[in-house]
Motif scaffolding. Structure first.
Motif, short mmCIF file in Angstrom:
data_model
loop_
_atom_site.label_atom_id
_atom_site.label_comp_id
_atom_site.label_asym_id
_atom_site.label_seq_id
_atom_site.Cartn_x
_atom_site.Cartn_y
_atom_site.Cartn_z
N ARG A 513 0.83 -1.21 0.00
CA ARG A 513 0.00 0.00 0.00
C ARG A 513 0.86 1.25 0.00
N ALA A 514 1.90 1.26 0.85
CA ALA A 514 2.78 2.43 0.94
C ALA A 514 3.46 2.71 -0.39
N ARG A 515 3.95 1.67 -1.04
CA ARG A 515 4.63 1.84 -2.33
C ARG A 515 3.67 2.35 -3.40
N THR A 516 2.48 1.79 -3.47
CA THR A 516 1.50 2.20 -4.47
C THR A 516 1.13 3.67 -4.30
N TRP A 517 0.91 4.09 -3.05
CA TRP A 517 0.53 5.48 -2.78
C TRP A 517 1.67 6.43 -3.14
N ALA A 518 2.90 6.07 -2.80
CA ALA A 518 4.05 6.93 -3.10
C ALA A 518 4.22 7.10 -4.60
N ALA A 519 4.11 6.00 -5.36
CA ALA A 519 4.29 6.06 -6.80
C ALA A 519 3.18 6.85 -7.48
N LYS A 520 1.99 6.78 -6.90
CA LYS A 520 0.84 7.47 -7.49
C LYS A 520 0.87 8.96 -7.23
N ARG A 521 1.30 9.38 -6.05
CA ARG A 521 1.15 10.78 -5.65
C ARG A 521 2.44 11.59 -5.72
N PHE A 522 3.61 10.96 -5.58
CA PHE A 522 4.84 11.73 -5.40
C PHE A 522 5.92 11.42 -6.43
N SER A 523 5.52 11.03 -7.62
CA SER A 523 6.49 10.69 -8.65
C SER A 523 7.07 11.96 -9.28
N GLU A 524 8.14 11.80 -10.04
CA GLU A 524 8.72 12.94 -10.76
C GLU A 524 7.74 13.49 -11.79
N GLY A 525 6.93 12.61 -12.36
CA GLY A 525 5.94 13.05 -13.33
C GLY A 525 4.92 14.01 -12.71
N GLU A 526 4.46 13.69 -11.48
CA GLU A 526 3.53 14.57 -10.79
C GLU A 526 4.18 15.90 -10.45
N PHE A 527 5.46 15.87 -10.07
CA PHE A 527 6.18 17.11 -9.77
C PHE A 527 6.28 17.99 -11.02
N GLU A 528 6.59 17.39 -12.14
CA GLU A 528 6.73 18.16 -13.38
C GLU A 528 5.41 18.80 -13.79
N LYS A 529 4.29 18.09 -13.60
CA LYS A 529 2.98 18.67 -13.91
C LYS A 529 2.73 19.89 -13.02
N GLY A 530 3.04 19.75 -11.75
CA GLY A 530 2.83 20.85 -10.81
C GLY A 530 3.71 22.03 -11.11
N TRP A 531 4.98 21.77 -11.44
CA TRP A 531 5.91 22.86 -11.74
C TRP A 531 5.46 23.62 -13.00
N ASP A 532 5.08 22.89 -14.02
CA ASP A 532 4.65 23.54 -15.26
C ASP A 532 3.36 24.34 -15.05
N GLY A 533 2.54 23.91 -14.10
CA GLY A 533 1.27 24.60 -13.86
C GLY A 533 1.36 25.73 -12.86
N SER A 534 2.57 26.03 -12.40
CA SER A 534 2.73 27.05 -11.35
C SER A 534 2.62 28.47 -11.88
N GLY A 535 2.75 28.65 -13.19
CA GLY A 535 2.62 29.98 -13.78
C GLY A 535 3.93 30.69 -14.03
N TRP A 536 5.08 30.00 -13.88
CA TRP A 536 6.37 30.67 -14.05
C TRP A 536 6.60 31.14 -15.49
N LYS A 537 6.04 30.40 -16.46
CA LYS A 537 6.35 30.69 -17.87
C LYS A 537 5.88 32.07 -18.31
N ARG A 538 4.74 32.50 -17.80
CA ARG A 538 4.21 33.76 -18.31
C ARG A 538 5.03 34.96 -17.85
N TRP A 539 5.93 34.75 -16.90
CA TRP A 539 6.77 35.85 -16.43
C TRP A 539 8.06 35.97 -17.23
N LEU A 540 8.25 35.08 -18.21
CA LEU A 540 9.37 35.22 -19.13
C LEU A 540 8.99 36.04 -20.36
#
Length: 540
Positions: A513-540
């Protein structure tokens, strides 16, 4: 300057209007003389302010040559679309969870943003660019292209170290960070500035000197309303020593100091154009700081001209951020997910930098309680061992490791505790692949990327019942537990015993259960989605 004088006249009129109702004739006369002296003093500031403005303009105008030189050294063709994104991270070579966020973000830029060149402002002058990137590969298994990244080395990092400021540490480090940001902007001005270590006061320097937008990834608020409450209630803690908490006078003085600091920290955060945070706990605290107000300090501004100037200088952003966005830190779950869940050894791992807030001593006391209350763990073949894995950044960290070794010996645990200081990534993976339990004892751990690593590796997490590990990470998955929580060393000892006493079916189920939850919620893919959606691009 015109705006400054208009602000001043407004403040004076407000102060005089208020004074009519609360001051007598003699006090009014004294106030009038004070205001006259203050205005005269402000007029004398015109020439220094003009000189500073000219100095900042010169830094910006000469930045073009510095920028072109840095890009040519990398062999990068200079185009109109090319942008530099600066990451302010003086301890980029430390090897902790914050550094994983930094380097994962830069790897994301190198993969997906061909017209963006990351610039890292580092205080690691004892290492070369090649050595730093090699450590990133060894510690995090993140491969970076050295020809697509600029490292700017800062020589005055000591100004942000705890040891430099034994008193008024928060204020001293904040002032030191501003000087460090000034050094950074003198060396190279990017198109966008991102603080990834929690130095919010640098935003003002970047605005004054470089006139570019600033954003941040916040791991932990520099000051919070919790800290104010602890001082106000005279509660002893890591940030409130017994000498202060036991004294009404000292506590009152520290509370006023914290109120002023919170006021200007709030102003600093609001000057950002975007804010990412690493957990719901951090978001709640950061959003609370963003909306913080203090009517008493607001009132003081109208009577103390230097505070009025400071307020003016720290409120120049026309697009202040209103709230923060949660972007969970990345965890490389792919390699760890390959580890088998069965046949684990009775080894407890602790992965954390040897910093004071990590409370490593609690782990030793918990192990001592465990083997004292349950002697079965002393029997040969069933003995429990603890592996402490962490980075040591400086002499203070090395001293803490030495103290922990002494404590382990004092508790007669030296044969049961192994210290792996500044261990390479491969060694950490080896420990996680064989361990049964992962322990984290930090109070109010803002997130706890090490806890995610435990879960991804199939290690049962035993964590402090607070903040990120309690609210975001070690939470039920499909209604079933993914680990255990505790607060005191005795409680940790008991839940360690519980985790070590599970049946084989229960043991495998909680690890899965612990492994499945970690892979689902805290992967590098999820981080990249969050980073891209933070709004940093429009300030360039």
């Amino acid at each position: 300057m015109i705006l400054l004088y208009v602000t001043l006249l407004y403040a004076v009129s407000r102060a005089l209007a208020l004074s009519v109702t609360i001051l007598d004739h003699n006090q009014m006369l004294i106030l009038a003389l004070f205001v006259y002296a203050a205005v005269s003093g402000l007029v004398s500031l015109a020439i220094p302010w003009l000189l500073l403005s000219l100095y900042f303009t010169r830094i910006r105008s000469t930045n073009v040559s510095r920028r072109n030189h840095a890009l040519k050294q990398l062999g990068i063709t200079i185009t109109d679309n090319l942008r530099l994104v600066g990451f302010f991270h003086p301890y980029c070579n430390a090897g902790g969870g914050g550094e994983r966020v930094l380097w994962t973000a830069i790897a994301l830029f190198q993969r997906n943003e061909p017209d963006v060149v990351p610039v890292v402002y580092s205080g690691d002058i004892d290492a070369t660019k090649e050595e730093i990137l090699a450590k990133v590969k060894a510690r995090f298994d993140i491969a970076l292209d050295p020809t697509k990244i600029i490292l700017v080395f800062l020589r005055h990092r000591k100004l942000v170290e705890d040891s430099t400021w034994p008193f008024f540490t928060l204020l001293g480090q904040s002032i030191g960070s501003m000087f460090l940001a000034w050094e950074a902007m003198n060396k190279l001005i990017p198109d966008l500035y991102i603080d990834t270590m929690g130095y919010a006061f640098t935003f003002h320097v970047v605005t004054w000197v470089a006139n570019i937008p600033s954003g941040a990834y916040v791991h932990y608020p520099t000051i919070s309303t919790d800290m104010l409450r602890r001082v106000q209630s005279r509660q002893r803690g890591h940030t409130n020593s017994n000498a202060i908490s036991s004294s009404y006078i000292l506590s009152s003085a520290k509370l006023m100091y914290y109120r002023f600091f919170m006021y200007y920290y709030s102003s600093s955060l609001r000057s950002a154009v975007f804010l990412m945070v690493n957990s719901s706990w951090t978001k709640n605290h950061v959003d609370s700081v963003l909306s913080h107000s203090d009517p008493f300090i607001d009132f003081l501004h109208f009577f103390v001209p230097p505070l009025l100037i400071l307020r003016y200088l720290t409120s120049q952003n026309k697009s202040p951020v209103a709230s923060s966005r949660i972007v969970y830190p990345p965890c490389d779950t792919r390699e760890m997910a390959k580890f088998p869940l069965t046949n684990r050894e009775k080894v407890i791992v602790s992965v954390a930098q040897f910093r004071p807030e990590k409370e490593h001593a609690t782990q030793l006391y918990a192990l001592h309680e465990l083997v004292t209350r349950h002697p079965v763990y002393r029997v040969q073949g069933k003995e429990v061992k603890l592996a402490m894995i962490g980075g040591s950044r400086n002499e203070e960290d090395a001293s803490r490791v030495a103290n922990l070794r002494s404590l382990a010996k004092e508790l007669e645990l030296e044969d049961r505790v192994e210290f792996l200081v500044n261990a390479p990534y491969a060694d950490m993976l080896l420990q996680l692949s064989r361990a049964s339990i992962g322990m984290n004892t930090m109070v109010d751990e803002h997130f706890g990327i090490n806890v995610v690593e435990y879960m991804a590796a199939g290690v049962i997490p035993v964590v402090h019942a607070s903040a990120g590990p309690l609210n975001d990470i070690v939470v039920p998955f499909n209604g079933m537990p993914t680990g255990y929580h505790a607060k005191t060393s005795k409680e940790f000892a008991e839940v360690l015993h519980t985790a070590l006493s599970l049946t084989s079916e229960e043991d495998s189920a909680i690890r899965e259960r612990a492994r499945t939850w970690a892979a689902k919620r805290f992967s590098e893919g999820e981080f990249e989605k969050g980073w891209d959606g933070s709004g940093w691009k429009r300030w360039l």
